[in-house]
Design a protein around this motif. Structure first.
Motif, short mmCIF file in Angstrom:
data_model
loop_
_atom_site.label_atom_id
_atom_site.label_comp_id
_atom_site.label_asym_id
_atom_site.label_seq_id
_atom_site.Cartn_x
_atom_site.Cartn_y
_atom_site.Cartn_z
N THR A 1 0.17 -0.99 6.51
CA THR A 1 0.31 -1.62 6.05
C THR A 1 0.90 -3.25 6.10
N ALA A 2 0.12 -3.90 5.12
CA ALA A 2 0.34 -5.78 4.78
C ALA A 2 1.32 -5.79 4.35
N ARG A 3 1.36 -5.04 2.57
CA ARG A 3 2.03 -5.62 1.60
C ARG A 3 1.95 -4.81 0.75
N LEU A 4 2.49 -4.50 -0.27
CA LEU A 4 2.09 -3.57 -1.72
C LEU A 4 2.28 -4.82 -2.75
N ASP A 5 1.36 -4.66 -3.16
CA ASP A 5 1.52 -5.01 -4.83
C ASP A 5 1.28 -4.43 -6.20
N LEU A 6 1.81 -4.56 -7.12
CA LEU A 6 1.63 -3.99 -8.59
C LEU A 6 0.40 -4.55 -9.07
N MET A 7 -0.36 -4.20 -10.28
CA MET A 7 -1.17 -4.90 -10.85
C MET A 7 -1.44 -3.81 -12.13
N ARG A 8 -1.80 -4.68 -13.27
CA ARG A 8 -2.49 -4.13 -14.33
C ARG A 8 -3.55 -3.31 -13.91
N PRO A 9 -4.08 -2.83 -14.47
CA PRO A 9 -5.44 -2.06 -14.19
C PRO A 9 -7.11 -2.67 -14.32
N ASP A 10 -6.61 -3.80 -15.17
CA ASP A 10 -7.26 -4.55 -15.50
C ASP A 10 -7.46 -5.60 -14.46
N GLY A 11 -6.22 -6.01 -13.39
CA GLY A 11 -5.85 -6.65 -12.52
C GLY A 11 -5.37 -7.96 -13.12
N SER A 12 -4.76 -7.99 -14.22
CA SER A 12 -3.90 -8.74 -14.00
C SER A 12 -2.63 -8.81 -13.66
N GLN A 13 -1.80 -9.72 -13.92
CA GLN A 13 -0.25 -9.21 -13.47
C GLN A 13 0.34 -9.37 -12.09
N ARG A 14 -0.42 -9.40 -11.65
CA ARG A 14 -0.78 -8.83 -9.92
C ARG A 14 0.40 -9.35 -9.42
N ARG A 15 1.54 -8.73 -8.55
CA ARG A 15 2.56 -9.74 -7.70
C ARG A 15 2.79 -8.18 -6.37
N ARG A 16 3.36 -9.17 -5.92
CA ARG A 16 3.50 -8.31 -4.49
C ARG A 16 5.33 -7.46 -4.42
N VAL A 17 5.02 -7.08 -4.45
CA VAL A 17 6.58 -5.83 -5.03
C VAL A 17 7.37 -5.57 -3.46
N ALA A 18 6.66 -5.57 -2.13
CA ALA A 18 7.20 -5.35 -1.02
C ALA A 18 6.55 -6.05 0.37
N GLY A 19 6.91 -5.96 1.50
CA GLY A 19 6.20 -6.68 2.23
C GLY A 19 5.57 -5.94 4.03
N THR A 20 5.46 -6.13 4.76
CA THR A 20 4.88 -5.18 5.86
C THR A 20 6.34 -4.22 6.57
N ASP A 21 6.71 -3.97 5.61
CA ASP A 21 8.08 -3.09 6.27
C ASP A 21 8.69 -2.78 5.88
N THR A 22 8.04 -2.11 3.86
CA THR A 22 7.93 -1.17 3.61
C THR A 22 7.04 -0.26 2.95
N GLN A 23 7.39 0.31 2.47
CA GLN A 23 6.17 1.40 1.87
C GLN A 23 6.55 1.97 0.53
N ALA A 24 5.40 2.91 -0.26
CA ALA A 24 6.37 3.63 -0.83
C ALA A 24 6.18 5.04 -0.80
N ALA A 25 8.03 5.28 -1.62
CA ALA A 25 8.74 6.17 -0.90
C ALA A 25 8.37 7.42 -1.62
N VAL A 26 7.56 7.36 -2.70
CA VAL A 26 6.55 8.82 -3.46
C VAL A 26 5.64 8.21 -4.17
N ASN A 27 4.52 9.06 -4.84
CA ASN A 27 3.27 8.92 -4.76
C ASN A 27 3.28 8.31 -6.12
N ASP A 28 4.62 8.75 -7.71
CA ASP A 28 4.32 8.47 -8.79
C ASP A 28 4.33 6.25 -8.79
N VAL A 29 2.99 5.88 -9.29
CA VAL A 29 3.21 4.27 -9.57
C VAL A 29 3.90 3.90 -10.46
N ALA A 30 5.03 2.64 -10.63
CA ALA A 30 6.03 2.40 -11.22
C ALA A 30 6.56 3.54 -12.14
#
Length: 350
Positions: free
Chosen positions: A251-280
């Motif tokens: 994983t290079a990074r984690l982003d979050l975005m709206r389902p229509d692709g808007s409001q995309r933002r980086r929330v984590a870099g290379t060393d960070t992972q999702a801790a749970v399945n549940d999104v936001a």
């Protein structure tokens, strides 16, 4: 029969996904304002309900609030399910350990708790009990071939009914439901293989995938298709999608975005992972982990919460063993399997 996925530990393995999705990394979007600014949980949310439970007698599978656990105890060839608060435990169920009993898909609504219960060789049952633990009762055994994925939407309580999905193969999914007070199970068939998401939505994947993630609104039949590039791995709910941007290394990074692709933002870099399945969680909190150099040996990782509203990262633990979310509750353990301390944060109170 349940197709269950266990809790996701705070070290989420995506190496296989990285190997499959190696490719060109899209240009990183601009970070949200103040992203990466870290403060303590006490500073960030001084009025949030939290607890550190050093003497919990059960192995928790759910928390109703910061101090009320639902969990199991295995002893003397029996597996017992309890509600425990302030050191007082009330027994809900008592089953033979040889039958491999499982209590899955727990969720609460109002003053009631609901769960799916299974033992070897018998159909899955749906049960309910009040928060006081008095008089648990079975709602139904008419559950079909239940499909549970270990996320917060395996059972969904909405519009006075308990909903779950069942099916065989990938041609058709059954959306089943029963009134919270009991009665006849209704079955609605939907073409394709789906999992429950936030009501009234279904998603065609709950474990992350490349290509396109589809969602279906059961109320109006509307379908939303969220495309991802060959170097991305996506998971979506109706409000937010998590995008894992991959390389051949992982994983290079984690982003979050709206389902229509808007409001995309980086929330984590290379060393960070999702801790749970549940999104936001609650459409606001992304739960993240940062494995240290010895994570493969210790099985632990730092745990933090990214607040989408403020763009801040709030550290919770330096070395957490497990993390889970459900119904707006977040809980994790420290101290190892021999002497675990359970920590809770009620995200609903922030």
């Amino acid at each position: 029969m349940s197709r269950a996925r266990p809790w996701i530990g705070v070290v989420v393995a995506l190496a296989a996904a990285g190997a499959l999705l190696a490719g060109t990394i899209p240009e990183a979007p601009q970070p949200a304002p103040a992203a990466g600014a870290r403060i303590t949980v006490e500073q960030a949310w001084p009025d949030a309900d939290r607890a550190d439970l050093k003497d919990l007698s059960v192995e928790p599978v759910h928390f109703l609030d910061a101090s009320t656990a639902v969990g199991t105890v295995t002893s003397g060839g029996r597996v017992k399910l309890f509600i425990e608060r302030d050191g007082i435990a009330r027994e809900l169920r008592d089953l033979p350990a040889d039958d491999d009993p499982r209590f899955e898909a727990m969720t609460s609504a109002g003053d009631r708790l609901f769960w799916a219960e299974s033992v070897n060789g018998k159909p899955v049952e749906i049960w309910t009990v009040g928060r006081d633990g008095a008089s648990p009762r079975r709602l139904t055994v008419d559950t079909g071939n239940t499909l549970f994925y270990g996320n917060q939407h395996d059972l969904v309580v909405a519009e006075g009914r308990v909903h779950w999905v069942a099916g065989e193969g990938d041609a058709t999914t059954q959306v089943r439901s029963i009134a919270t007070g009991g009665g006849k199970v209704t079955v609605r068939e939907v073409k394709g293989q789906w999992a429950l998401s936030a009501w009234p939505w279904l998603t065609d994947d709950s474990g992350g995938q490349s290509g396109t993630v589809r969602m279906l609104n059961l109320d109006d039949g509307r379908t939303v298709a969220v495309p991802f590039s060959g170097a991305e791995w996506g998971m979506c709910g109706p409000s937010w999608c998590r995008v894992s941007v991959m390389t051949g290394e992982g994983t290079a990074r984690l982003d979050l975005m709206r389902p229509d692709g808007s409001q995309r933002r980086r929330v984590a870099g290379t060393d960070t992972q999702a801790a749970v399945n549940d999104v936001a969680v609650l459409d606001r909190f992304e739960i993240l982990s940062v494995p240290g150099p010895n994570a493969d040996l210790t099985g632990t990782a730092a745990l933090l919460v990214h607040d989408l509203e403020t763009g801040r990262d709030v550290p919770l633990a330096v070395a957490a063993d497990l993390a889970a979310t459900k119904d707006g509750m977040l809980w994790w353990s420290t101290g190892g399997a021999e002497a675990p301390v359970w920590h809770t944060l009620d995200l609903r109170t922030i």
